[in-house]
Motif scaffolding. Structure first.
Motif, short mmCIF file in Angstrom:
data_model
loop_
_atom_site.label_atom_id
_atom_site.label_comp_id
_atom_site.label_asym_id
_atom_site.label_seq_id
_atom_site.Cartn_x
_atom_site.Cartn_y
_atom_site.Cartn_z
N LEU A 4 0.83 -1.20 0.00
CA LEU A 4 0.00 0.00 0.00
C LEU A 4 0.86 1.25 0.00
CD1 LEU A 4 -2.66 1.60 0.39
CD2 LEU A 4 -2.39 1.22 2.86
N TYR A 5 1.90 1.24 0.83
CA TYR A 5 2.76 2.41 0.96
C TYR A 5 3.45 2.72 -0.37
CZ TYR A 5 5.92 5.72 3.22
OH TYR A 5 6.60 6.86 3.58
N ARG A 6 4.00 1.68 -0.99
CA ARG A 6 4.67 1.89 -2.27
C ARG A 6 3.70 2.39 -3.33
NH1 ARG A 6 7.53 -2.79 -0.69
NH2 ARG A 6 6.13 -4.14 -1.90
N SER A 7 2.50 1.83 -3.32
CA SER A 7 1.48 2.28 -4.28
C SER A 7 1.15 3.75 -4.08
CB SER A 7 0.22 1.42 -4.13
OG SER A 7 -0.80 1.89 -4.98
N ARG A 8 0.99 4.15 -2.84
CA ARG A 8 0.71 5.56 -2.54
C ARG A 8 1.87 6.45 -2.96
NH1 ARG A 8 -2.80 6.93 1.70
NH2 ARG A 8 -4.65 5.62 1.66
N MET A 9 3.07 6.01 -2.68
CA MET A 9 4.23 6.80 -3.02
C MET A 9 4.40 6.91 -4.54
SD MET A 9 8.19 6.43 -1.79
CE MET A 9 8.60 5.17 -2.99
N ASN A 10 4.15 5.83 -5.22
CA ASN A 10 4.28 5.84 -6.68
C ASN A 10 3.22 6.71 -7.35
OD1 ASN A 10 6.48 4.10 -6.60
ND2 ASN A 10 5.22 2.26 -6.81
N SER A 11 2.14 7.01 -6.62
CA SER A 11 1.07 7.84 -7.18
C SER A 11 1.36 9.33 -7.07
CB SER A 11 -0.25 7.53 -6.47
OG SER A 11 -0.28 8.07 -5.16
N ILE A 12 2.39 9.69 -6.30
CA ILE A 12 2.71 11.11 -6.11
C ILE A 12 3.15 11.72 -7.43
CG2 ILE A 12 4.26 12.74 -4.94
CD1 ILE A 12 4.43 10.70 -2.64
N GLU A 13 2.56 12.83 -7.79
CA GLU A 13 2.91 13.51 -9.03
C GLU A 13 4.06 14.47 -8.78
OE1 GLU A 13 -0.42 15.32 -10.91
OE2 GLU A 13 -1.61 13.47 -10.97
N LEU A 14 5.16 14.23 -9.47
CA LEU A 14 6.36 15.05 -9.33
C LEU A 14 6.84 15.47 -10.70
CD1 LEU A 14 8.33 12.84 -6.78
CD2 LEU A 14 7.22 15.01 -6.24
N ALA A 15 7.26 16.72 -10.80
CA ALA A 15 7.93 17.16 -12.02
C ALA A 15 9.26 16.41 -12.13
CB ALA A 15 8.16 18.66 -11.99
N GLN A 16 9.81 16.33 -13.31
CA GLN A 16 11.05 15.57 -13.51
C GLN A 16 12.16 16.06 -12.59
OE1 GLN A 16 11.45 12.84 -15.19
NE2 GLN A 16 13.61 12.70 -14.64
N GLU A 17 12.28 17.36 -12.45
CA GLU A 17 13.32 17.92 -11.59
C GLU A 17 13.08 17.53 -10.13
OE1 GLU A 17 15.22 22.29 -10.39
OE2 GLU A 17 13.82 22.10 -12.07
N GLU A 18 11.83 17.54 -9.70
CA GLU A 18 11.50 17.15 -8.33
C GLU A 18 11.79 15.67 -8.11
OE1 GLU A 18 7.81 20.09 -7.14
OE2 GLU A 18 7.41 18.34 -8.41
N ARG A 19 11.46 14.85 -9.09
CA ARG A 19 11.72 13.41 -8.98
C ARG A 19 13.21 13.15 -8.85
NH1 ARG A 19 9.11 8.35 -10.74
NH2 ARG A 19 7.20 9.57 -10.85
N GLU A 20 14.01 13.81 -9.64
CA GLU A 20 15.46 13.63 -9.55
C GLU A 20 15.98 14.07 -8.20
OE1 GLU A 20 17.01 15.76 -12.86
OE2 GLU A 20 16.30 14.30 -14.37
N SER A 21 15.41 15.13 -7.66
CA SER A 21 15.82 15.61 -6.34
C SER A 21 15.48 14.59 -5.25
CB SER A 21 15.17 16.96 -6.02
OG SER A 21 15.62 17.95 -6.91
N VAL A 22 14.31 13.96 -5.37
CA VAL A 22 13.92 12.93 -4.40
C VAL A 22 14.89 11.75 -4.47
CG1 VAL A 22 12.15 11.23 -3.84
CG2 VAL A 22 11.49 13.60 -4.32
N LEU A 23 15.28 11.35 -5.65
CA LEU A 23 16.22 10.24 -5.80
C LEU A 23 17.58 10.58 -5.20
CD1 LEU A 23 15.40 9.09 -9.46
CD2 LEU A 23 14.53 8.17 -7.30
N GLN A 24 18.04 11.80 -5.42
CA GLN A 24 19.29 12.24 -4.81
C GLN A 24 19.18 12.26 -3.29
OE1 GLN A 24 20.18 16.04 -6.59
NE2 GLN A 24 20.54 15.17 -8.61
N GLU A 25 18.01 12.68 -2.81
CA GLU A 25 17.81 12.75 -1.36
C GLU A 25 17.76 11.36 -0.73
OE1 GLU A 25 17.74 14.99 2.06
OE2 GLU A 25 17.95 15.70 -0.01
N ALA A 26 17.27 10.36 -1.46
CA ALA A 26 17.27 9.00 -0.95
C ALA A 26 18.70 8.52 -0.71
CB ALA A 26 16.55 8.07 -1.93
N ALA A 27 19.59 8.83 -1.65
CA ALA A 27 21.00 8.49 -1.45
C ALA A 27 21.58 9.25 -0.27
CB ALA A 27 21.78 8.79 -2.73
#
Length: 262
Positions: free
Chosen positions: A184-207
């Motif tokens: 459920l959590y992954r499904s909810r997270m995958n549903s979040i709408e992010l601009a490409q730049e925001e998505r890249e920032s989230v990936l960098q922040e995960a690291a």
């Protein structure tokens, strides 16, 4: 014709954020999983002073994370993954601290500088870029949920605890099925709408989230001093070994996400 349109739409769809985070943190997983301390923990070599220091660091981290999640609960990137009743850890950590330190635990706990830097980062992004909280919440909560039962049993056995008191951090009474909840959590997270730049920032922040955990393990001067001042003087010679444990354990809880959650 309908099936052709469906295939085209699926092909153009952005990859799931959860899968992208897995890829983005792969190197950090490898670094954390190949430490000698991982093997030490698996052998059950956990002492009470080590565990108490772990709880101090977790308290600092989760105070910051959950305050920022609460404050940004209506943000479009935070609202879908806001599950305070199911996931919040702060109350459980404080219960454990009260068990080990007594009712005056707030006056006794101390945290290393590396942990404070982690908490500072959480507060910074909570104020300036709340969407980046997605990376930290996913990394911490799903890691804790995935490895909680296993780590709790190891800690209980290693410290000779007879019951569940002192181990509340590892329990998620609001989650009846960890596997279903993670889906459920992954499904909810995958549903979040992010601009490409925001998505890249989230990936960098995960690291970054992984690195902030690991950094606690590479600051011996910070944690070594804490151990010397918070344990009996006769145990001071073990400070070098123990200072490694807290950072390792924090990384281990996060690494369990890579082992169980994906």
């Amino acid at each position: 014709a309908r099936s052709v349109k469906t295939r085209r739409r699926d092909k153009s769809r952005a990859p799931d954020l959860s899968e992208q985070i897995k890829t983005a943190t792969k190197e950090s997983h490898v670094r954390a999983e190949n430490t000698e301390l991982m093997l030490s923990f698996q052998r059950g070599q956990v002492t009470l002073p080590q565990f108490k220091l772990l709880l101090c660091s977790l308290h600092e981290i989760y105070t910051a994370l959950e305050e920022e999640m609460d404050r940004n609960r209506d943000h479009p990137a935070v609202a879908p993954i806001y599950f305070p009743q199911e996931l919040s850890r702060l109350e459980s950590i404080e219960k454990d601290l009260a068990f080990f330190y007594g009712p005056e635990w707030r006056e006794q706990i101390r945290t290393p500088a590396a942990t404070k830097r982690y908490a500072h980062r959480l507060r910074q992004i909570g104020r300036e870029n709340p969407e980046l909280l997605v990376a930290h919440a996913y990394t911490r909560y799903l890691g804790d949920l995935s490895g909680g039962q296993v780590l709790g049993r190891i800690a209980q056995k290693s410290m000779g605890l007879k019951g569940s008191e002192g181990l509340s951090f590892f329990a998620f009474p609001g989650v009846s099925s960890p596997n279903l909840f993670k889906q459920l959590y992954r499904s909810r997270m995958n549903s979040i709408e992010l601009a490409q730049e925001e998505r890249e920032s989230v990936l960098q922040e995960a690291a970054t989230a992984f690195e902030l955990n690991i950094q606690v393990n590479v600051c011996p001067s910070d944690l070594g001093g804490l151990l010397i001042t918070t344990v009996d003087s006769g145990e001071a010679n073990a400070a070098v070994r123990r200072q490694r444990f807290v950072g390792f354990f924090l990384a281990l809880v996060t690494v369990t996400m890579g082992v169980y959650a994906f």
